[in-house]
Design a protein around this motif. Structure first.
Motif, PDB file in Angstrom:
ATOM      1  N   GLU A   1      48.099  36.733  39.156  1.00  0.00           N
ATOM      2  CA  GLU A   1      49.252  36.812  38.453  1.00  0.00           C
ATOM      3  C   GLU A   1      48.552  36.801  36.848  1.00  0.00           C
ATOM      4  O   GLU A   1      49.430  37.611  36.034  1.00  0.00           O
ATOM      5  N   THR A   2      47.783  36.010  36.571  1.00  0.00           N
ATOM      6  CA  THR A   2      47.506  35.945  35.345  1.00  0.00           C
ATOM      7  C   THR A   2      47.085  37.419  34.898  1.00  0.00           C
ATOM      8  O   THR A   2      47.266  37.897  33.763  1.00  0.00           O
ATOM      9  N   ILE A   3      46.150  37.822  35.807  1.00  0.00           N
ATOM     10  CA  ILE A   3      45.523  39.089  35.231  1.00  0.00           C
ATOM     11  C   ILE A   3      45.907  40.206  36.236  1.00  0.00           C
ATOM     12  O   ILE A   3      45.641  40.537  37.373  1.00  0.00           O
ATOM     13  N   PRO A   4      46.939  40.780  35.871  1.00  0.00           N
ATOM     14  CA  PRO A   4      47.543  41.877  36.451  1.00  0.00           C
ATOM     15  C   PRO A   4      46.543  42.770  37.103  1.00  0.00           C
ATOM     16  O   PRO A   4      46.381  43.237  38.161  1.00  0.00           O
ATOM     17  N   ASP A   5      45.891  43.497  35.974  1.00  0.00           N
ATOM     18  CA  ASP A   5      45.249  44.559  36.498  1.00  0.00           C
ATOM     19  C   ASP A   5      43.790  44.191  36.196  1.00  0.00           C
ATOM     20  O   ASP A   5      43.005  44.527  35.499  1.00  0.00           O
ATOM     21  N   SER A   6      43.366  43.312  37.149  1.00  0.00           N
ATOM     22  CA  SER A   6      42.040  42.989  37.016  1.00  0.00           C
ATOM     23  C   SER A   6      41.227  44.271  37.177  1.00  0.00           C
ATOM     24  O   SER A   6      40.021  44.298  36.252  1.00  0.00           O
ATOM     25  N   GLN A   7      41.574  45.147  37.925  1.00  0.00           N
ATOM     26  CA  GLN A   7      40.705  46.073  38.114  1.00  0.00           C
ATOM     27  C   GLN A   7      40.175  46.881  36.658  1.00  0.00           C
ATOM     28  O   GLN A   7      38.987  47.142  36.654  1.00  0.00           O
ATOM     29  N   ASP A   8      40.677  46.992  35.960  1.00  0.00           N
ATOM     30  CA  ASP A   8      40.518  48.158  35.157  1.00  0.00           C
ATOM     31  C   ASP A   8      39.129  47.326  34.451  1.00  0.00           C
ATOM     32  O   ASP A   8      38.298  48.028  34.434  1.00  0.00           O
ATOM     33  N   GLY A   9      39.299  46.637  34.299  1.00  0.00           N
ATOM     34  CA  GLY A   9      37.741  46.040  33.596  1.00  0.00           C
ATOM     35  C   GLY A   9      37.423  45.700  35.004  1.00  0.00           C
ATOM     36  O   GLY A   9      37.780  45.230  35.732  1.00  0.00           O
ATOM     37  N   PRO A  10      36.246  45.752  34.939  1.00  0.00           N
ATOM     38  CA  PRO A  10      35.330  45.040  35.879  1.00  0.00           C
ATOM     39  C   PRO A  10      35.760  43.741  35.679  1.00  0.00           C
ATOM     40  O   PRO A  10      35.140  42.877  36.089  1.00  0.00           O
ATOM     41  N   LEU A  11      36.706  43.418  35.017  1.00  0.00           N
ATOM     42  CA  LEU A  11      37.113  42.320  35.145  1.00  0.00           C
ATOM     43  C   LEU A  11      36.768  41.585  33.864  1.00  0.00           C
ATOM     44  O   LEU A  11      36.388  41.960  32.831  1.00  0.00           O
ATOM     45  N   LEU A  12      37.083  40.700  33.967  1.00  0.00           N
ATOM     46  CA  LEU A  12      37.191  39.903  32.786  1.00  0.00           C
ATOM     47  C   LEU A  12      36.078  39.998  31.976  1.00  0.00           C
ATOM     48  O   LEU A  12      35.874  40.798  31.003  1.00  0.00           O
ATOM     49  N   ASP A  13      35.634  39.240  31.731  1.00  0.00           N
ATOM     50  CA  ASP A  13      34.732  39.038  31.151  1.00  0.00           C
ATOM     51  C   ASP A  13      34.312  40.020  30.020  1.00  0.00           C
ATOM     52  O   ASP A  13      34.898  40.701  29.741  1.00  0.00           O
ATOM     53  N   PHE A  14      33.277  40.021  30.074  1.00  0.00           N
ATOM     54  CA  PHE A  14      32.650  40.732  29.348  1.00  0.00           C
ATOM     55  C   PHE A  14      32.780  42.159  29.407  1.00  0.00           C
ATOM     56  O   PHE A  14      32.856  43.031  28.619  1.00  0.00           O
ATOM     57  N   SER A  15      33.145  42.299  30.669  1.00  0.00           N
ATOM     58  CA  SER A  15      33.348  43.800  30.625  1.00  0.00           C
ATOM     59  C   SER A  15      34.001  43.978  29.445  1.00  0.00           C
ATOM     60  O   SER A  15      34.766  43.582  29.089  1.00  0.00           O
TER      61      SER A  15
ATOM     62  N   SER B   1      34.666  55.838  29.251  1.00  0.00           N
ATOM     63  CA  SER B   1      33.583  56.318  29.735  1.00  0.00           C
ATOM     64  C   SER B   1      32.408  55.629  30.125  1.00  0.00           C
ATOM     65  O   SER B   1      31.620  55.957  30.903  1.00  0.00           O
ATOM     66  N   ALA B   2      32.535  54.368  29.765  1.00  0.00           N
ATOM     67  CA  ALA B   2      31.522  53.418  30.126  1.00  0.00           C
ATOM     68  C   ALA B   2      31.520  52.974  31.576  1.00  0.00           C
ATOM     69  O   ALA B   2      30.701  53.106  32.341  1.00  0.00           O
ATOM     70  N   ASN B   3      32.786  53.076  32.174  1.00  0.00           N
ATOM     71  CA  ASN B   3      32.969  52.718  33.342  1.00  0.00           C
ATOM     72  C   ASN B   3      32.146  53.544  34.302  1.00  0.00           C
ATOM     73  O   ASN B   3      31.775  53.122  35.278  1.00  0.00           O
ATOM     74  N   SER B   4      31.871  54.760  33.776  1.00  0.00           N
ATOM     75  CA  SER B   4      31.384  55.651  34.805  1.00  0.00           C
ATOM     76  C   SER B   4      30.800  54.828  35.646  1.00  0.00           C
ATOM     77  O   SER B   4      31.072  55.179  36.993  1.00  0.00           O
ATOM     78  N   ARG B   5      29.892  54.053  35.647  1.00  0.00           N
ATOM     79  CA  ARG B   5      29.148  53.679  36.868  1.00  0.00           C
ATOM     80  C   ARG B   5      29.819  52.348  37.122  1.00  0.00           C
ATOM     81  O   ARG B   5      30.670  51.920  36.475  1.00  0.00           O
ATOM     82  N   LYS B   6      29.607  52.081  38.278  1.00  0.00           N
ATOM     83  CA  LYS B   6      30.004  50.850  38.695  1.00  0.00           C
ATOM     84  C   LYS B   6      29.468  49.668  37.898  1.00  0.00           C
ATOM     85  O   LYS B   6      29.694  48.571  37.904  1.00  0.00           O
ATOM     86  N   ASP B   7      29.197  50.125  37.174  1.00  0.00           N
ATOM     87  CA  ASP B   7      28.120  49.305  36.151  1.00  0.00           C
ATOM     88  C   ASP B   7      28.053  48.094  36.521  1.00  0.00           C
ATOM     89  O   ASP B   7      28.980  46.928  36.294  1.00  0.00           O
ATOM     90  N   LYS B   8      26.995  47.880  36.640  1.00  0.00           N
ATOM     91  CA  LYS B   8      26.318  46.376  36.611  1.00  0.00           C
ATOM     92  C   LYS B   8      27.162  45.737  36.950  1.00  0.00           C
ATOM     93  O   LYS B   8      27.491  44.507  36.665  1.00  0.00           O
ATOM     94  N   SER B   9      27.552  45.877  38.152  1.00  0.00           N
ATOM     95  CA  SER B   9      28.235  44.873  38.790  1.00  0.00           C
ATOM     96  C   SER B   9      27.752  43.668  38.969  1.00  0.00           C
ATOM     97  O   SER B   9      28.214  42.401  38.921  1.00  0.00           O
ATOM     98  N   LEU B  10      26.306  43.617  39.123  1.00  0.00           N
ATOM     99  CA  LEU B  10      25.383  42.217  39.244  1.00  0.00           C
ATOM    100  C   LEU B  10      25.791  41.546  37.870  1.00  0.00           C
ATOM    101  O   LEU B  10      26.081  40.217  37.957  1.00  0.00           O
ATOM    102  N   ARG B  11      25.875  42.157  36.801  1.00  0.00           N
ATOM    103  CA  ARG B  11      26.117  41.367  35.527  1.00  0.00           C
ATOM    104  C   ARG B  11      27.444  40.637  35.599  1.00  0.00           C
ATOM    105  O   ARG B  11      27.739  39.391  35.487  1.00  0.00           O
ATOM    106  N   ILE B  12      28.326  41.415  35.900  1.00  0.00           N
ATOM    107  CA  ILE B  12      29.690  40.886  36.121  1.00  0.00           C
ATOM    108  C   ILE B  12      30.012  39.823  36.899  1.00  0.00           C
ATOM    109  O   ILE B  12      30.465  38.797  36.771  1.00  0.00           O
ATOM    110  N   MET B  13      29.347  40.289  38.069  1.00  0.00           N
ATOM    111  CA  MET B  13      29.086  39.178  39.210  1.00  0.00           C
ATOM    112  C   MET B  13      28.889  37.864  38.597  1.00  0.00           C
ATOM    113  O   MET B  13      29.317  36.834  38.890  1.00  0.00           O
ATOM    114  N   SER B  14      27.693  38.005  38.006  1.00  0.00           N
ATOM    115  CA  SER B  14      26.854  36.831  37.597  1.00  0.00           C
ATOM    116  C   SER B  14      28.060  35.942  36.545  1.00  0.00           C
ATOM    117  O   SER B  14      28.022  34.911  36.566  1.00  0.00           O
TER     118      SER B  14
END
Length: 879
Positions: A223-237, A245-258
């Motif tokens: 609800e809060t975040i409708p399109d979570s996806q676009d960003g790898p999410l919240l944070d810092f993404s 551009s950046a997205n290109s890679r799954k980018d550092k899912s580990l970082r985001i996950m962390s």
DNA sequence: CGATCCCGCCACATT
DNA sequence: AATGTGGCGGGATCG
């Protein structure tokens, strides 16, 4: 090599048996060493040729068993030997030794011994928790890997997590910069805020029915975040920038996950999160499809992250017993409340550390970037850094620049995050429907991302200013610090979002950068040392020298008066630093802050509350940092303290302080001064380029007059009608524009003004800069009369050729914008973007148009931000 | 036997 | 093409 090692490792274990001998041999006993040669011997041992090389060789060559032993023993030895004298824990060593002792046994290392957690501990042991600002430590992946006797892959696991918490930042390929925990609390705070936004308020993850909760959780989130996806999410993404551009890679899912993982803890009431729940949540966010395999993988990753976090003392493993039985879970044992910088011994220290480097770095790098489009290129995951990285890599071949960028990024990240959060909040408030998922945590790194905020910040301000102002002001002030406010903003990279604030921040950023660049030049020119240093250690150069140089330069230039200086703080820091203990970190809560944040129940509360909380929080945390960073030296610890204290009340006081400081300040302020309306200039906000000491100072000396020259006045709320007032020269050009825009859209005006302001600012800056040499601003030989002229030179310097003529800038604000764009890109790409874009796309020529545009766009942009950005990027890039 | 998670293949990114 | 990064999951260990 092997021999060598063996000898050490050797069964003899001289160490234990004959410590004495060892000492002799190794030179362990420095005291004893009568002769230098001994030393040499020792060192050579550690590394005859290249430290790394040896180690690597050994490691690779050695059997696993060997490795382990080696690791244990050697790992630490080298460390000891190496400059990092102070590895915090002797304990570890002991432990190690013991294990080492076993060597013979060589039992194979058992899995535990190779655990990521242990490895991480070793890794952390190598670096001080609270490094002095002056010393920037660079981490070489290869080196560390070899030293620790592990493959590089493992180091990535650690570093990625550390990076997510901003304990380190990537400087360049294979190189990371160690920041320590100075900013940990801030980071956590941001994460907490972000988490709240996303998830809502405190949630219980497991206790009842996990599932239910989970779902709930998920729902809320959604609800809060409708399109979570676009960003790898919240944070810092990073939100925006680049997602594309950046997205290109799954980018550092580990970082985001962390980060997400940490967020969960921070948002959770119980502070306990079970792995499976976390995994589910994370999966959901990332993707709807939940495979079993995915789940499994996710869990595995979480273990990895958890190990690192455990090593950091942020969480500990526990078991939760539920209906089914006991499930693995982790409990947060780190700080829960984030009053602000407080956690550390000396709040400022951290800031100072990061600041100097950051500032400098930021300025320079960004500027450089400006030329290129790259900035946007990839913001990558939350780390603003990455995005920057891309830029850097491309842009700078030089070692320095990268670092700087990193640093900058780092700082900016932090700031950005805060900013983003705020924005987010605000946005949410305003447009609940619209969510900028990405925005939550902006990447600190990129100011670029900031862009989003800008729009809001810039315009919106007007309305709410009053009440919020106080807050905002407080923030700004605090953040900025009396002298440095602008700078701080800049650093952040956030453009300044201070939505509340009446004035336009973002211009400042650009200004800021310019100034900084100048400073750098000056400093460098003045002080060769930086480069010299560079030779020694690159990192050092980037980080340390600059800051130091800047500071000093500022002092020199400005006036010796600045007593503050690094030294004292440093000393303090050191003392303080020693307390590494992570666990202990607990932070005292601030009454006002915490309550709000926590109190807010969930979704509802909301924005306002959140906002407030934010402000407060931000203020305390951010502001201090910012202030520290920027002002770095200038501020004494005491002062900082004051601030902190004042924070609450700042609103009122800050302005005054600023003024006073400004007047008196001569010395410190690096960048520019921002005067708040409160002080007495009710309606106007002034941005002064204070940075260049000499010029600035002179100005400072005669406050008012000075104003006329360099500063830019931003309209306060009252002035809403007014776009901007610039330095005299500037003013005239601007004035025309404003007229059209005035009533039509105040917000528009602002934006415009902002743009315009930027120009003027530059000018001011320039003027100031020049003056550095000669106090009189007008003095500037080339173009005395117009600050604008000055600007051009400055710009030219900073940007390089990009800018071109000052005159142009001077003459037409609009033009300026256009011009700037190219040039500006470097400066404050993100922040500016919105405006720029508009300008870009539209015609620069007509202010009115842009304005209208902006108006409409304000929101749109946000909404479409990602898309637009992309567009922008694309467009930009071509340029 | 479930919980952990090491290890390193391999894909993608950057040089 | 080489090298850096880092996702990913098989399967070994641990408890």
């Amino acid at each position: 090599e092997n021999i060598f090692d063996r000898s050490r490792m050797s069964p003899k274990t001289p160490i234990k048996n004959e410590p004495v001998d060892l000492s002799k041999q190794k030179g362990c006993t420095p005291e004893r060493n009568p002769i230098t040669p001994v030393k040499l011997v020792d060192r050579p041992q550690s590394d005859p040729w290249t430290p790394t090389a040896n180690l690597k060789m050994l490691v690779s060559a050695a059997s696993p068993d060997m490795r382990d032993r080696e690791k244990k023993k050697e790992l630490f030895r080298p460390i000891e030997n190496s400059e990092q004298s102070d590895t915090p824990d002797s304990l570890q060593y002991d432990t190690v030794d013991d294990s080492t002792v076993d060597e013979f046994e060589k039992q194979r290392p058992s899995r535990k011994q190779k655990s990521l957690g242990l490895l991480c501990q070793k890794f952390l042991a190598r670096y001080p928790s609270y490094p002095l600002s002056t010393e920037k430590t660079t981490i070489s992946l290869d080196e560390v890997a070899s030293i620790l006797g592990v493959e590089r892959r493992r180091i990535y696991d650690i570093v990625n997590v550390l990076e997510s918490l901003h304990l380190v930042s990537r400087v360049a390929k294979n190189q990371y910069c160690w920041h320590g925990r100075h900013n940990l609390n801030q980071t956590l705070k941001m994460l907490q805020e972000a988490g709240k936004l996303q998830y809502g308020e405190p949630v219980t993850f497991f206790q009842h029915k996990e599932q239910d909760l989970e779902y709930k959780f998920g729902e809320q989130k959604k609800e809060t975040i409708p399109d979570s996806q676009d960003g790898p999410l919240l944070d810092f993404s990073e939100p925006d920038c680049t997602s594309a551009s950046a997205n290109s890679r799954k980018d550092k899912s580990l970082r985001i996950m962390s980060q997400k993982f940490v967020m969960l803890f921070l948002v959770s009431k119980t502070k306990i999160v079970t792995l499976d729940i976390a995994a589910k949540i994370l999966i959901e966010e990332t993707q709807d499809t939940v495979d079993h395999s995915k789940f499994k993988t996710k869990v595995r990753r979480l273990y990895d992250i958890a190990n690192v976090l455990t090593s950091l003392g942020l969480i500990k493993k526990v078991h939760v017993t539920e209906e089914r039985g006991r499930k693995p879970a982790f409990k947060w044992i780190g700080p829960v409340e984030f009053p602000g910088k407080t956690d550390e011994p000396r709040g400022h220290s951290p800031t100072s550390d990061s600041l100097p480097g950051m500032q400098r770095g930021a300025c320079a790098p960004y500027q450089v970037c400006a030329t290129g489009k790259q900035k946007f290129t990839r913001h990558a995951s939350f780390n603003g850094a990455q995005p920057c990285e891309g830029t850097r890599r491309k842009v700078n071949s030089e070692p320095n620049s990268p670092r700087q960028e990193r640093q900058d990024e780092y700082c900016s990240k932090m700031i950005n995050l805060a900013t983003v959060c705020r924005q987010k909040i605000e946005e949410d408030t305003r447009n609940p429907s619209i969510t900028s998922p990405l925005s939550l945590l902006s990447v600190p790194g990129d100011s670029d991302f900031c862009v989003n905020p800008l729009p809001q910040a810039v315009f919106p301000v007007v309305q709410a200013d009053v009440p919020s102002l106080s807050l905002s002001n407080g923030i700004s002030n605090q953040a900025l610090h009396p002298s440095m406010p602008a700078a701080s903003k800049t650093e952040n990279g956030k453009p300044t979002l201070l939505p509340n604030q009446p004035f336009l921040c973002f211009p400042s950023s650009s200004l800021f950068m310019l100034c900084s660049s100048l400073q750098e030049n000056n400093s460098r020119g003045t002080q060769p040392t930086a480069e010299d240093v560079g030779n020694r250690s690159v990192e050092a150069q980037a980080a340390v020298p600059p800051s130091a140089s800047q500071k000093r330069s500022s002092r020199k230039c400005a006036s010796p008066s600045a007593p503050v200086d690094d030294e004292e703080p440093a000393a303090k820091k050191q003392t303080m630093e020693q307390s590494d203990v992570p666990l202990s970190l607990v932070v005292p809560k601030k009454p006002f802050e915490s309550p709000k944040a926590e109190s807010t129940p969930g979704s509802g509360c909301t924005s306002l509350e959140h906002l407030e909380a934010f402000h407060l929080d931000l203020t305390s945390p951010v502001a201090p940092e910012a202030a520290d960073k920027e002002s770095t030296r200038p501020l004494d610890s005491q002062e900082q303290e004051k601030w902190s204290q004042n924070k609450d009340h700042n609103e009122t006081s800050p302005g005054k302080e600023h003024n006073s400081k400004e007047n008196a300040s001569q010395p410190f302020l690096p960048q520019y001064l921002y005067v708040q309306p409160t002080a007495g200039l009710s309606s106007f906000n002034f941005l002064f380029s204070a940075n260049q000491a000499p010029g600035a100072i002179s100005l400072a000396a005669s406050p008012l007059p000075s104003l006329s020259v360099p500063c830019v006045m931003v309209p306060s709320a009252a002035l809403a009608s007014f776009p901007l007032v610039c330095s005299p020269a500037v003013t005239s050009p601007l004035s025309p524009v404003p007229d059209g825009s005035f009533s039509a859209a105040a917000s528009m005006n602002f934006s415009v003004s902002g743009l315009a302001s930027t120009t003027p600012v530059f000018i001011g800056t320039t003027a100031v800069v020049t003056p550095k040499v000669s106090p009189a601003p007008s003095v500037d030989p080339q173009q005395p009369a117009h600050p604008a002229l000055h600007l051009s030179p400055v710009l030219a310097r900073s940007c390089g050729a990009v800018k071109l003529d000052s005159p142009v800038c001077m003459g037409h604000p609009v033009t300026l914008l256009k011009l700037q764009q190219p040039s500006s890109a470097p400066l404050t790409p993100k922040s500016i973007r919105p405006a720029r874009h508009e300008a870009f796309f539209k015609t620069p020529g007509s202010l009115g148009d842009p304005v209208a545009w902006k108006k409409n766009e304000g929101n749109q942009i946000r909404n479409a931000s990602s898309v637009q950005r992309r567009l922008e990027i694309s467009s930009t890039s071509p340029d």
